[in-house]
Design an enzyme around this catalytic site. Sequence first.
Site, short mmCIF file in Angstrom:
data_model
loop_
_atom_site.label_atom_id
_atom_site.label_comp_id
_atom_site.label_asym_id
_atom_site.label_seq_id
_atom_site.Cartn_x
_atom_site.Cartn_y
_atom_site.Cartn_z
N ILE A 14 42.24 7.82 37.71
CA ILE A 14 43.00 6.87 36.90
C ILE A 14 44.36 7.46 36.51
CG2 ILE A 14 43.01 5.71 34.65
CD1 ILE A 14 39.95 5.33 35.00
N ASP A 69 45.01 22.56 29.64
CA ASP A 69 43.63 22.38 29.17
C ASP A 69 43.74 21.71 27.81
OD1 ASP A 69 41.12 22.47 28.12
OD2 ASP A 69 40.76 24.58 28.57
N TYR A 161 29.28 10.62 25.48
CA TYR A 161 30.44 9.93 26.06
C TYR A 161 30.83 8.72 25.20
CZ TYR A 161 33.53 7.95 29.63
OH TYR A 161 34.63 7.46 30.31
N LYS A 165 34.24 8.19 23.01
CA LYS A 165 35.18 7.11 23.32
C LYS A 165 35.34 6.15 22.14
CE LYS A 165 36.47 8.43 27.43
NZ LYS A 165 37.86 8.83 27.73
N PRO A 191 39.15 1.21 30.39
CA PRO A 191 38.75 0.84 31.75
C PRO A 191 37.30 0.41 31.80
CG PRO A 191 39.78 3.03 31.69
CD PRO A 191 39.48 2.65 30.28
N GLY A 192 37.01 -0.45 32.76
CA GLY A 192 35.63 -0.85 33.03
C GLY A 192 35.01 0.15 33.99
N VAL A 194 35.64 2.13 37.43
CA VAL A 194 36.59 2.55 38.46
C VAL A 194 35.89 3.59 39.32
CG1 VAL A 194 38.92 3.40 38.88
CG2 VAL A 194 38.42 2.24 36.72
N GLY A 195 35.92 3.43 40.61
CA GLY A 195 35.18 4.32 41.52
C GLY A 195 35.80 5.70 41.68
N THR A 196 35.77 6.49 40.60
CA THR A 196 36.28 7.87 40.64
C THR A 196 35.09 8.84 40.63
OG1 THR A 196 36.39 7.99 38.25
CG2 THR A 196 38.35 7.16 39.36
P1 NAD Z 1 38.48 11.90 36.95
O1 NAD Z 1 37.42 12.91 36.78
O2 NAD Z 1 38.95 11.60 38.34
O3 NAD Z 1 39.76 12.23 36.06
C1 NAD Z 1 39.69 12.98 34.89
C2 NAD Z 1 40.78 14.03 34.95
O4 NAD Z 1 40.76 14.78 33.70
C3 NAD Z 1 40.57 15.03 36.08
O5 NAD Z 1 41.76 15.18 36.82
C4 NAD Z 1 40.17 16.31 35.35
O6 NAD Z 1 40.54 17.50 36.03
C5 NAD Z 1 40.93 16.14 34.05
N1 NAD Z 1 40.40 17.00 32.97
C6 NAD Z 1 39.10 17.21 32.64
N2 NAD Z 1 39.03 18.11 31.66
C7 NAD Z 1 40.31 18.46 31.34
C8 NAD Z 1 40.87 19.34 30.39
N3 NAD Z 1 40.12 20.09 29.56
N4 NAD Z 1 42.22 19.45 30.34
C9 NAD Z 1 43.01 18.72 31.18
N5 NAD Z 1 42.53 17.87 32.11
C10 NAD Z 1 41.18 17.75 32.17
O7 NAD Z 1 37.94 10.55 36.27
P2 NAD Z 1 38.71 9.19 35.89
O8 NAD Z 1 37.71 8.12 36.06
O9 NAD Z 1 40.02 9.10 36.58
O10 NAD Z 1 38.90 9.41 34.33
C11 NAD Z 1 40.15 9.28 33.66
C12 NAD Z 1 39.89 8.77 32.26
O11 NAD Z 1 39.37 7.44 32.34
C13 NAD Z 1 38.87 9.57 31.47
O12 NAD Z 1 39.27 9.69 30.13
C14 NAD Z 1 37.62 8.71 31.57
O13 NAD Z 1 36.72 8.95 30.52
C15 NAD Z 1 38.22 7.33 31.52
N6 NAD Z 1 37.37 6.24 32.02
C16 NAD Z 1 36.97 6.18 33.33
C17 NAD Z 1 36.21 5.12 33.77
C18 NAD Z 1 35.74 4.97 35.19
O14 NAD Z 1 35.06 3.98 35.50
N7 NAD Z 1 36.09 5.88 36.10
C19 NAD Z 1 35.84 4.11 32.87
C20 NAD Z 1 36.25 4.20 31.56
C21 NAD Z 1 37.04 5.26 31.15
#
Ligand code: NAD
Length: 264
Positions: A14, A69, A161, A165, A191-192, A194-196
């Site tokens: 994302i 970090d 989680y 959130k 977000p809902g 997302v295929g990550t």
């Molecule tokens: P992702 O794992 O691809 O991305 C998360 C990113 O955060 C990664 O690049 C990771 O390296 C980085 N990260 C983790 N710990 C860290 C730290 N201590 N310091 C700096 N960076 C750090 O997953 P995503 O789905 O792209 O998630 C992005 C955001 O979206 C997150 O906050 C996640 O909770 C939120 N989210 C995702 C979804 C979904 O369906 N994928 C839904 C709702 C919310």
Amino acid sequence: MPRTILVTGGARGIGRGIAHAFLANGDRVMIADLPDGGEWNYDLASAEERKQTLAEAKVLGEVAATDLDVTDKASCEAAVQETLSRFGGLDVLVNNAGVLQSGPVGDFSERDWERVFAVNAKGVFLMTQAALPALKASSDAAIVNTASIAGKQGFRNLVAYCGSKFAVVGITQALATELAPDGIRVNALCPGMVGTAMWLEHLMPANTTDAAEQKQQFEDAMASMIPLGRSQTVEDMGQAALYLANAVNVTGVSLSVAGGYEMN
Ligand code: NAD
């Protein structure tokens, strides 16, 4: 006037979609992420993923990357400093870094609870504190926090989680009120699905190693659950983050981008 945007967790997923949306809008972007993954129940962004994201982003506009970090105060301050040195200011902070761990509450480890809260909730606090002087100096400042629909609704086996959130939604509202007199708008993106990595490598690991097949399995499962009939994309999230950063009279909202799966 191009603005400067700092996207935490911007090396992939994302965060990558959000970085692309701002670059396409003509803004400058600093991608900040862990230098090379990290120990977790699924792999976090690798140096290779970050390199690839940066190379793609460079085609779109002015972009750089830095180590971060979000659980470490000094690291947050260094990433903001690096952004100021590189681009001369900071207008929009996107607190997007996040981690997920699932499991029944009875077995959920204290270590995982602490890590989830350290990244997802405390990370927003530390980054906001580090960026605050620069945001106050901007004439068009905004913070966008990536929360989740799990910040509005509880889901089984996601005690830490969801808790973290919900905290992000609360932090967003508190900061929106507190920072309004400084002209800093603060909103959350929820977000809902997302295929990550969170989904594909942890919540719904596929019974195949073929990446296309894996994505299809995820898509099929989501299509039947989500009113608008498909999962969300990183592009959907980029569009929404850009809207929240641009909307001059919107603050304190938590915007669900979930195809109608969550409506509050
Ligand atoms: P992702 O794992 O691809 O991305 C998360 C990113 O955060 C990664 O690049 C990771 O390296 C980085 N990260 C983790 N710990 C860290 C730290 N201590 N310091 C700096 N960076 C750090 O997953 P995503 O789905 O792209 O998630 C992005 C955001 O979206 C997150 O906050 C996640 O909770 C939120 N989210 C995702 C979804 C979904 O369906 N994928 C839904 C709702 C919310």
